[in-house]
Design an enzyme around this catalytic site. Structure first.
Site, PDB file in Angstrom:
ATOM      1  N   HIS A  73      65.318  48.033  14.101  1.00  0.00           N
ATOM      2  CA  HIS A  73      66.322  46.827  14.535  1.00  0.00           C
ATOM      3  C   HIS A  73      67.852  47.616  14.435  1.00  0.00           C
ATOM      4  O   HIS A  73      68.789  47.054  14.084  1.00  0.00           O
ATOM      5  CB  HIS A  73      66.460  45.751  13.546  1.00  0.00           C
ATOM      6  CG  HIS A  73      65.295  44.776  13.636  1.00  0.00           C
ATOM      7  ND1 HIS A  73      65.048  44.096  14.666  1.00  0.00           N
ATOM      8  CD2 HIS A  73      64.004  44.784  12.846  1.00  0.00           C
ATOM      9  CE1 HIS A  73      63.638  43.577  14.734  1.00  0.00           C
ATOM     10  NE2 HIS A  73      63.254  43.795  13.335  1.00  0.00           N
ATOM     11  N   ASP A 117      71.538  44.062  13.283  1.00  0.00           N
ATOM     12  CA  ASP A 117      70.557  44.209  14.126  1.00  0.00           C
ATOM     13  C   ASP A 117      70.623  44.662  15.328  1.00  0.00           C
ATOM     14  O   ASP A 117      71.775  45.013  15.720  1.00  0.00           O
ATOM     15  CB  ASP A 117      69.676  42.815  13.905  1.00  0.00           C
ATOM     16  CG  ASP A 117      68.409  42.682  13.944  1.00  0.00           C
ATOM     17  OD1 ASP A 117      67.670  43.155  14.814  1.00  0.00           O
ATOM     18  OD2 ASP A 117      67.660  42.139  12.735  1.00  0.00           O
ATOM     19  N   GLU A 129      59.463  45.987  10.690  1.00  0.00           N
ATOM     20  CA  GLU A 129      59.341  46.022  12.256  1.00  0.00           C
ATOM     21  C   GLU A 129      59.929  47.206  12.749  1.00  0.00           C
ATOM     22  O   GLU A 129      60.701  47.286  13.771  1.00  0.00           O
ATOM     23  CB  GLU A 129      59.804  44.720  12.993  1.00  0.00           C
ATOM     24  CG  GLU A 129      59.174  43.483  12.443  1.00  0.00           C
ATOM     25  CD  GLU A 129      59.862  42.186  12.989  1.00  0.00           C
ATOM     26  OE1 GLU A 129      58.983  41.523  13.329  1.00  0.00           O
ATOM     27  OE2 GLU A 129      61.079  42.237  13.263  1.00  0.00           O
TER      28      GLU A 129
HETATM   29  C1  ACM Z   1      61.341  39.459   9.319  1.00  0.00           C
HETATM   30  O1  ACM Z   1      61.231  38.328   9.641  1.00  0.00           O
HETATM   31  N1  ACM Z   1      61.281  40.466  10.438  1.00  0.00           N
HETATM   32  C2  ACM Z   1      61.599  40.067   8.302  1.00  0.00           C
END
Ligand code: ACM
Length: 765
Positions: free
Chosen positions: A259, A188, A338
């Site tokens: 990410h 991440d 995201e």
């Molecule tokens: C998440 O909680 N962004 C998958």
């Protein structure tokens, strides 16, 4: 006669449930009279093949918690023995077993190895929570099998790193409660945690950050500590074997295309803009250099994502090549959540790629990215899992969808005949607070244990035919605000025990009242095992309710401790009273202070500020509901007299609307003079929470024809903002219409996504 049989059956049932504290509750338990006692002279007889590791697990547990082990043999006398063997049960889902505890011996017969292991876990749970050389367990018969084939728990090791020893203990918690999948979130923005031999900078650079924000985003400072760590490939193999010995499949997550800050810090060519410096979000105090690409020190979502270039695809394919040698799982999780589209919009290369491939837009490009990686992963004999954003722009053909932004993604995928794993935020996010009055920093939300227990993984809107695509569910444990193992345990327990029962126990047998009776035993066992947990279940709880006939509000105080004496004071008054029934709260009350007394000891006080106005407790209707993940206490949340002060940390005080407007009508009950109307909202751009573009205030005498009084804007940058207007009017009805900020514009956090609108209160004075 019938009645008597029924009563006898009920009492046996009740006894079985109270005395047999196995979590998750087995499908069938028949409790007999008498006990069997395990002592150091008891033998484990391993009759079936490949069951030695289950015997070894049993002995490791005994040694650690009771200080002795049992001899393990291939055969032996019946008396004083625990037999491990197989039974042909032919259950559709692996893990069924039968267990018989008689006066002389114990038989654990599994449908397969997993079944024997689960039977052994059930036996361990029957052992007393007290160190002894003579461990008495009740005589009984159990027939047991799991409800779902996928019973998962996730852990984010990027935001905070956990050592191999800590990961192994985590895996043991999963094994104890019969989970069979560990979803390991390894990469991440804040750290890349898996050694990839071809790309050593991923760990030498990407696994470390120069600091971490202090407190909740955007933070009150930076701890200025070099922080990080990673797992070598040898350590990963060791963990995977450790998990496999406990019948737990480890699914690695290699996050893409978003990410990606840590990978980009190591290899800037992965970015669309390799020469641009890493963004430091507004309000973040940074430590160390800000030039070039940096591993993130704060939390949220960042625009610097993977560029869909040949360089990136080759890099990711090389990474996957090494990952699949380490993880036997049939799944690779590729993230997909995201991913801001800002940089793809700005990139001439991406725009050209969209054109050349006839893609609709950047969402099409995200789908192109995921499908490219799916094809590669499928060619290696593996399947992908992705978060529900992989539905946008077209779902990859063989993908399994993890539904996290509510149930909707899972429902859409199942209707499209794709496998689904349910992890909706409102029920499965164990980073959310367990108490409304949580003291420690959390991501927010409010997910008490009874809500987890009440979760039903099969959405009601699926047909019987579509149900089969729901493989199961999973708890997600994101660690932005979980920096050590004790906090991790605190967030996990006791909720893990509730989810275990959701996923294992037959639906018709799942019972919150019964589980509640077993909770003291569960806590006692956790104490015995030195596992930390949240005591929220025993905390005093305060609920503000509408009074009868929408005539103001009342405070209901509740303790799950039957013997608790509840005391309260309504400030500015000073009298302390003993609580009996819901307390009417009149407009003079500014604060409710309450505590309970258990065994002569005071529990921590609840202090709830109250602000009463003409709207408080009145009937309120919304034109469209808030998001199911942020639905507070329903529409009443906006007129409950509670004004938010802690932002999303107390998101239970808020209603959240994703991309939608808030339109509320309040029936004041009678024509009322009004001189001020206000809407209180929260702003937190890092979480894509923006104030409304405008708020319009209306009045009406009939609830149908409304007169616009004023539309106001507010450009404050504060966390809590009030949109307000003054007037001299009178009305029976008022309407507040807050226009959502809409698609977040370029240059702002979350650009390209629908803004969240969070509101906590409407005031009429
Ligand atoms: C998440 O909680 N962004 C998958």
């Amino acid at each position: 006669m019938k009645k008597i049989i029924f009563l006898v059956a009920m009492s046996l049932y009740g006894r079985a449930f109270c005395q047999v504290n196995i979590v998750p509750m087995p499908a069938e338990v028949n409790l007999h009279t008498g006990e069997f006692t395990i002592t150091p002279s008891t033998k484990i007889i391993v009759e079936g093949t490949n069951l030695e590791k289950t015997a070894e697990y049993f002995n490791t547990y005994l040694k650690k918690n009771y200080g002795f082990v049992l001899a393990v043999q291939k055969n032996g006398p019946e008396a004083n023995s625990i037999f491990l063997n197989y039974d042909k049960l032919n259950d559709a889902i692996k893990g069924a077993y039968n267990m018989e505890i008689s006066k002389s011996h114990i038989n654990i017969n599994g449908d397969n190895e997993e079944g024997v292991f689960y039977g052994m876990q059930s036996l361990l749970q029957l052992l007393p929570a007290k160190k002894s050389n003579a461990l008495a367990v009740p005589q009984l018969s159990i027939k047991d099998y799991p409800r779902f084939g996928y019973r998962g728990v996730h852990l984010d090791v990027s935001r905070h790193f956990f050592t191999v020893e800590e990961i192994k203990r985590y895996i043991d918690y999963l094994a104890t409660y019969k989970f069979n999948t560990f979803h390991w979130h390894l990469t991440d923005d804040q750290g890349w945690r898996i050694e990839i031999k071809k790309y050593p900078l991923l760990t030498s650079v990407g696994a470390y950050r120069n600091g971490t924000i202090i407190g909740r985003y955007p933070g009150t400072g930076n701890d200025n500590k070099h922080y990080g760590g990673f797992y070598t490939q040898a350590q990963i193999k060791d963990v995977v074997k450790y998990a496999a010995d406990r019948y737990i499949d480890v699914i690695p997550e290699i996050e893409m295309p978003g990410h990606a800050s840590a990978a980009i810090a190591a290899y800037p060519q992965l970015s669309c803009f390799p020469d641009e410096d890493t963004e430091v979000p507004k309000g973040t105090v940074w430590n160390g250099p800000t030039k070039g690409k940096q591993v993130q020190q704060t939390f949220g979502v960042f625009n610097d994502v993977f560029a869909p270039t040949d360089y990136t695809f080759n890099f990711l394919q090389d990474v996957i090549d090494e990952v699949i040698t380490l993880f036997p799982s049939k799944y690779i999780h590729i993230g997909g959540d995201e991913c801001p589209k800002e940089n793809w919009k700005r990139s001439a290369f991406c725009q050209q790629l969209i054109k050349e491939n006839n893609l609709k837009d950047e969402h099409g490009l995200q789908s192109y990215f995921i499908q490219h990686m799916e094809k590669y992963i499928n060619s290696k004999g593996k399947k992908i899992i992705g978060w529900d954003e992989i539905l946008e722009g077209g779902l990859a053909p063989n993908a399994t969808v993890m539904s996290w932004r509510g149930e909707e993604g899972g429902i859409a995928a199942a209707k499209d005949k794709h496998d689904v794993i349910m992890t909706p935020g409102g029920w499965c996010y164990f980073d959310h607070s367990q108490s409304k009055y949580e003291d420690s920093v959390t991501i927010g939300g409010y997910l008490p244990i009874d809500k987890v227990y009440g979760y039903e993984p099969i959405p009601a809107s699926l047909s019987a035919d579509e149900d089969k695509y729901v493989l199961g569910a999973q708890a997600n444990v994101w660690t932005e605000y979980i920096g050590n193992e004790k906090k991790l345990e605190y967030m996990l327990f006791p909720r893990l025990t509730a989810l275990a029962e959701v996923l294992w126990t037959p639906k018709e047998k799942r019972s919150w009242p019964d589980f509640e009776k077993r909770l003291p035993g569960i806590f006692k066992k956790l104490d015995f095992l030195h596992i930390n947990y949240s005591p929220a279940y025993y905390n005093l709880q305060a609920n503000i309710l509408p009074a009868n006939n929408n005539n103001g509000i009342m405070a209901a105080l509740k303790s799950n401790v039957k013997a608790a004496l509840i005391k309260y004071t309504l400030e500015p008054g000073t009298a302390t009273k003993t609580y009996g029934q819901p307390i009417p709260i009149n407009k003079n009350v500014k604060k409710i202070v309450a505590y309970s007394v258990v065994n002569g000891k005071k529990t921590p006080a609840i202090i709830q500020s109250i602000s009463i106005n003409e709207a408080t407790g009145k009937k309120i209707t919304l034109a469209s509901p808030p998001s199911s993940s942020y639905s507070g206490n329903g529409p009443f949340t906006l007129v409950d007299g509670i004004q938010n002060q802690k932002g999303l940390q107390r998101s239970n005080e808020l209603l959240g609307f994703n991309g939608n407007d808030l339109e509320a009508v309040i029936d004041l009950g009678k024509t009322t003079p009004i001189h001020e109307m206000s809407l209180h909202v929260v702003q937190q751009p890092g979480s894509w929470v923006y104030p409304p573009a405008s708020v319009s205030f209306y009045t009406s005498s009939d609830g149908e024809n409304f007169t616009l009084l004023q539309t106001v804007t507010n450009s404050s940058t504060a966390q809590n903002i009030v949109f307000s207007t003054q007037m001299a009017a009178s009305a029976k009805y008022v309407k507040v219409w807050a226009k959502n900020a809409g698609i977040i514009p370029s240059g702002k956090e979350g650009a390209g996504n629908p803004a969240w609108l969070f509101a906590d209160e409407i005031e009429i004075k």
